[in-house]
Every structure is written in C-alpha cells, then in structure tokens.
Design a protein around this motif. Structure first.
Motif, PDB file in Angstrom:
ATOM      1  N   SER A  79      66.099  14.551  49.683  1.00  0.00           N
ATOM      2  CA  SER A  79      66.224  14.703  48.057  1.00  0.00           C
ATOM      3  C   SER A  79      66.844  14.701  47.267  1.00  0.00           C
ATOM      4  CB  SER A  79      65.987  16.120  48.428  1.00  0.00           C
ATOM      5  OG  SER A  79      65.235  16.681  49.422  1.00  0.00           O
ATOM      6  N   SER A  82      66.374  11.208  45.296  1.00  0.00           N
ATOM      7  CA  SER A  82      65.264  11.483  44.979  1.00  0.00           C
ATOM      8  C   SER A  82      65.574  11.840  43.337  1.00  0.00           C
ATOM      9  CB  SER A  82      64.201  12.468  45.155  1.00  0.00           C
ATOM     10  OG  SER A  82      62.783  11.463  44.576  1.00  0.00           O
ATOM     11  N   SER A 169      61.088   9.063  47.679  1.00  0.00           N
ATOM     12  CA  SER A 169      60.570  10.252  48.813  1.00  0.00           C
ATOM     13  C   SER A 169      59.732   9.789  49.674  1.00  0.00           C
ATOM     14  CB  SER A 169      60.016  11.011  48.041  1.00  0.00           C
ATOM     15  OG  SER A 169      61.038  11.103  46.458  1.00  0.00           O
TER      16      SER A 169
END
Length: 408
Positions: A79, A82, A169
């Motif tokens: 996360s 990204s 992702s």
C-alpha cells in the motif's frame, strides 16, 4: 519447471507486476527531475535515497515479519509503495523525493524478503534451483517491460506515475488470494564482518564495488540520458538494454564459471567492462552503439555479482552460508548508497562522461584487486556453485542460492 510454475505462478505473476512498478522509477524520475530543473547532484541524492531505504529495510523487515506476519507486512508495504508512486508528481522537490525514495526502497526491500521467503518455503530441495531461476527471470522481464511505460503519457504529467501505482496494487491480488499458506519466518545468525573478510576478502571488496556500479547504472542512467539529450524512447531502450544484457549473459557466464577459476572470469569481465566504459567516456558514439554498450554493461555487472557469491561460497562450510549472505548483501547495499552520489559528483566535475568514467573506475579497481588476490591465494577446489541472481535480490534469495550451490 512446469511443476514449479504450477505451484508458484501467483507469486511469480505478482513479482513481475511489482518489478514493472519498481523498474520504471529510476528512469522516470531522472526524466522528470530534469524537466523540474533539478541539478545532476540533486538527482544523485534522490537516487541514493532508494538504496539507503533498501539497506535499512533489509535489516528491519525481518523484525516486522516476525512481529506481525508475512501477510500484514506484505499488504502494508504494498500500500505504501502504491501511494508513494503517485505522490512523486504532487511534491516535485528534492528533499520530498529523497524521503519518498527512502520510503519506497524500504518497502521494496521488505516485499522482496517476504516474497523470496515465501518462494523458498514453497519449494523442495529438488525444485528450489528451478524456482529461483524462474524468480530471477521474472524479475528481469518485469524490469525490462517497465521501460515501455516511459513511452505512455507525458513524463511532465501524472499518467506515467499512476500506471505503475496501479500495477503494484494489482500485483498483490494473486499473492494475497493464493491458497498457499504463508511460511514461518526464521531469522539467521549473522556472520561478523571480520570473519567474512577473513573467509573471502574478494567477496567483501567485490560486493562493495559492484553495489556502487549497479546503483550508478540503474539510478543515474535516466539522469545521464536527459543530460546528453536522449529522447524518452531512447532512454527506455538504453535502460532496458542493460537489463536485457544481464538476463542473456548470466547463463553462459555461469557455464564458464563452473569450468574455470571464478577469479579469472571476474578479472576478465571487470577489465573488459572497465575498457568498454572508459572508451564510452572518451569517444562520442551513436545511439546504436550506446545500446550495444548498455547490453555489455548489464551483461558484465549482473554475472559478476553472482560470481562473487559463488566464489565466497567456495570457501564456506554449509552451516555458515546463511550468515554470510546477510553480510554480503549489507556490503553491497553500502556501495549502492554511495554509487549515485559519487556518479553525480563525477558528472558535475567531468560532464556527462563522468557517468561512464565512474563505472570504469570501479570495475578497473575490482579487476586490479582480483589480480592481486590471485597472487595471494591458491585456486579454490572447482565445484558447480554458480546460480543466476540479480542485485535486486534480498538476503533470503542469496542465502538459498549459496546453500543450493553447496549441494552442486
């Protein structure tokens, strides 16, 4: 190999998408930094940030995995990667980019540790060599493919940053939804640097020098390309050619290394690389010849990295190989942090030719040191121990390669 692909395809597919996201970073930031008016040395600071973060991640990621588990670390770091990829164009400032590069380097280091320990655990002794080879090939293909994204959208806009963020992702879907359970993670007792240097002075010095070379190549190639006036498609081809050279020449060099003194092969490769880089720094060349130079550079540096691991492996008992792998990776990381900074300084001093001159200097120094070491120590017993491995690998993969090499 079919059995390996059948059981490990979710992980390998995810790794390929991750490498597309990671591979575009250096080239894209080099191009965007020039458009933002960053100086060569400012960009060298930005590029060094990734390798600093990667070095820190290699030490701290195992602690995080032991504390909260593979899945949570994998998802959290993914996360962050990204998010950072789309934040670059939002804050185009040297220290913001440097901080983001440190963070993304840390995250990718943790992701590699997680993915490689997962792959290592899912493989048997019979399939581990094939699994590692497939993993390294997938990494290289992903990085080469990433250069295509440089040609999608205007580098002064947002699209080239959004696409790799989306791919990163998506990379976690096949991995996190796989039925394969996460492995138990065990840390390894590290070998002290004094002991490691006593076992293999060449392995230690070589890892330090090749870390600087690899970081200079992959961190500063885009910056160099903008400095000499290459177009965005030309930069993507130039960088992709370096990775392609590393992919293609790993295997013939490995075949040779198991049939002759590895030190002699390192000597020949490093001196040949130094000569090519020195020539490139002194003579103006057309783009076609630049691509050939890039293929040769990648084809020399990547195998040298694997040769140094195999050479160190020749002097270690199997029980010490895991501890040695962490020390070798740390030395390589130290060299990688310095590489972009030194390259930027030399480019400021010598102009664009400083890019090739710095690489020539390090490869020449490695060649001279290898030649001296060959006069101080007898040829180690010959044994098949070379396995292709990229400088992007974590200590997990290096440890597995070293132990695999000990089994022939």
């Amino acid at each position: 190999m079919i059995k390996v692909l059948g059981t490990s395809w979710p992980l390998l597919a995810g790794v390929m998408l991750l490498m597309v996201g990671n591979g575009i970073q250096g080239s894209l930031l080099g191009i965007r930094g020039a458009l933002e008016g960053f100086s060569t040395y400012q960009m060298s600071i930005v590029m060094a940030g990734y390798f600093l973060g990667f070095l820190g991640g290699s030490r701290l990621a195992p602690v995080l995995i032991q504390r909260v588990g593979h899945v949570r670390v994998f998802a959290a770091l993914g996360s962050l990667i990204s998010a950072v990829l789309v934040l670059y164009p939002v804050a185009p400032e040297v220290w913001s980019w440097t901080a983001m590069r440190i963070l993304i380097g840390f995250c990718f280091s943790g992701v590699y540790v997680t993915a490689e320990s997962w792959l290592n655990n899912a493989s048997t002794n019979e399939t581990r060599g094939q699994a590692l080879s497939a993993y390294m090939i997938v990494q290289m293909i992903g990085i080469i493919a990433s250069q295509v994204l440089l040609n999608v959208g205007d580098p002064s806009g947002f699209i080239p940053f959004i696409l790799p963020s989306v791919l990163v992702s998506l990379a976690f879907l096949p991995i996190l939804l796989s039925a394969s359970p996460a492995p138990v993670f065990d840390t390894t007792q590290r070998m002290g640097f004094a002991r490691l240097f006593a076992v293999s002075p060449l392995g230690c010095a070589g890892m330090l020098l090749t870390g600087g070379v690899y970081a200079a190549m992959m961190g500063m190639a885009g910056v160099w390309g903008m400095t000499v006036g290459l177009t965005v498609p030309e930069i993507s081809i130039f960088v992709g050619a370096m990775y392609a050279g590393g992919l293609v020449l790993q295997f013939p060099v490995g075949w040779l290394s198991d049939r002759m003194d590895r030190r002699r092969l390192i000597l020949l490769l490093s001196l040949a690389g130094a000569a090519v880089m020195l020539l490139a720094s002194l003579v103006q060349t057309g783009f076609a010849l630049l691509v050939v130079i890039a293929v040769l550079l990648g084809g020399i540096v990547n195998p040298i990295y694997a040769l140094l691991i195999a050479h160190t492996n020749d002097f270690l008992p199997k029980e010490e190989m895991a501890g040695a792998s962490a020390g070798l990776l740390f030395l390589n990381g130290l060299g990688a942090v310095v590489g972009p900074l030194a390259t930027g300084w030399m480019m400021d001093m010598l102009g664009p030719s400083g890019f090739f001159a710095f690489i020539a200097l390090l490869l020449g120094a490695l060649g001279l040191y290898v030649g001296w070491r060959m006069t101080r120590r007898e040829t180690p017993p010959g044994a098949p121990g070379y396995h292709p491995i990229a400088p992007t690998a974590s200590a997990i993969a290096v440890e597995a390669v070293m132990e695999r090499g000990s089994d022939g």
